[in-house]
Design an enzyme around this catalytic site. Structure first.
Site, mmCIF file in Angstrom:
data_model
loop_
_atom_site.group_PDB
_atom_site.id
_atom_site.type_symbol
_atom_site.label_atom_id
_atom_site.label_comp_id
_atom_site.label_asym_id
_atom_site.label_seq_id
_atom_site.Cartn_x
_atom_site.Cartn_y
_atom_site.Cartn_z
ATOM 1 C CE LYS A 1 -16.693 76.244 91.418
ATOM 2 N NZ LYS A 1 -16.556 77.445 91.417
HETATM 3 C C1 5RP Z 1 -16.478 76.665 96.264
HETATM 4 C C2 5RP Z 1 -16.055 77.431 95.005
HETATM 5 C C3 5RP Z 1 -15.185 77.808 94.400
HETATM 6 O O1 5RP Z 1 -15.822 78.896 93.421
HETATM 7 C C4 5RP Z 1 -14.358 77.293 93.546
HETATM 8 O O2 5RP Z 1 -14.037 76.636 94.555
HETATM 9 C C5 5RP Z 1 -13.853 78.164 92.885
HETATM 10 O O3 5RP Z 1 -12.802 78.814 93.301
HETATM 11 P P1 5RP Z 1 -10.546 78.290 92.902
HETATM 12 O O4 5RP Z 1 -10.464 78.181 91.959
HETATM 13 O O5 5RP Z 1 -10.619 79.404 93.870
HETATM 14 O O6 5RP Z 1 -10.903 77.119 94.472
HETATM 15 O O7 5RP Z 1 -17.472 76.793 94.245
HETATM 16 O O8 5RP Z 1 -17.140 75.858 96.399
#
Ligand code: 5RP
Length: 271
Positions: free
Chosen positions: A174
């Protein structure tokens, strides 16, 4: 890949489309009760039917999600720091595999902080999680965290982070969308999903970002604030879903957003 690992991967990445709509509610693990996530159950429940997986901590899962909802869960298993502490990157593992298995997870997620003081520790945490994930057939989501340094989100840095996660054996990465995002996806040999980051100005901005990310090789999203901080989170999620799984253009997604928003308003008016 063994049966259990394949089966769990199919709970995260839809085998029919090869894409994934993950919904992140894990912000409270280091941030304050984030705006519109103050009462997690109220935020999460209406969105559950439209998410392939939800990503959150075991505390919010147990307290705020009905086990009979049949939600597929990617469990956040790193933490130990806070926004007011000395260094966000000083994370450790917070949850055992025994507990993750007890919670019937589809996968587990952990942040790495490349370039930070605790780079080595967070990367070794990831490697250890992969060791255990392989043993139990549980996919690991490696999250390329930037903490407060949002300006770090460029292709050079993110391709470094994503590649390291892949090399250490993570099953899905991610990361953030950025300019020249294709450089990030082409040099990362495992599937990538994007976070949304802080709320963007317009819905169209979110649809365009999602569409460009998919076009440039992401397999989906793991998004939070740009969905549930919107005044119409269900419409937002369904529109993003239409981009990820049905290849809708940003304009088609926006039209769909307006249609769902209208339907929802009519339902509220007639209730
Ligand atoms: C923080 C994360 C959050 O889940 C991620 O940032 C996703 O959320 P957003 O779309 O609000 O940024 O992993 O490290």
């Amino acid at each position: 890949m063994d049966w259990g690992m394949k089966s769990r991967m199919a709970r995260i990445i839809n085998p029919d489309t090869g894409k994934a709509v993950m919904l992140a509610f894990d912000h409270g693990y280091f941030l304050r009760p984030t705006h519109r996530l103050e009462e997690p159950r109220k935020t999460i429940e209406p969105l559950l039917p439209y998410a392939d997986t939800i990503m959150l901590t075991r505390g919010v899962l147990r307290s705020s999600v009905d086990p009979e909802s049949r939600a597929n869960v990617v469990l956040r298993v790193s933490g130990g720091t806070s926004i007011v502490g000395a260094d966000l990157s000083n994370e450790g593992l917070t949850t055992s595999f025994k507990d993750a298995i007890r919670l019937n997870v589809a996968g587990v997620g952990i942040s790495v902080f490349v370039g930070s003081e605790y780079e080595r520790q967070t990367l070794l945490n990831l490697a250890e999680l992969v060791n255990q994930g392989e043993e139990y057939g549980i996919p690991v989501l490696g999250i390329t965290a930037v903490g407060k340094e949002l300006e770090k989100r460029d292709a050079r840095y993110l391709s470094l982070c994503c590649r390291i996660c892949a090399e250490l054996g993570t099953h899905i990465v991610k990361t953030y969308f950025c300019e020249d995002f294709e450089k990030v996806t082409t040099s990362c040999p495992v599937p990538i999903v994007i976070a949304g980051g802080p709320k963007l100005e317009t819905e169209m901005d979110v649809f365009e970002m999602t569409h460009s990310a998919i076009e440039q090789g992401a397999i989906g999203v793991d998004m939070g604030r740009n969905i549930w901080q919107n005044d119409h989170p269900v419409a937002m999620l369904r529109a993003i879903r239409s981009i990820v799984h049905e290849n809708n253009s940003p304009k088609q997604a926006h039209d769909f957003f307006l249609t769902v928003r209208e339907e929802e308003s009519r339902k509220v008016a007639s209730a």
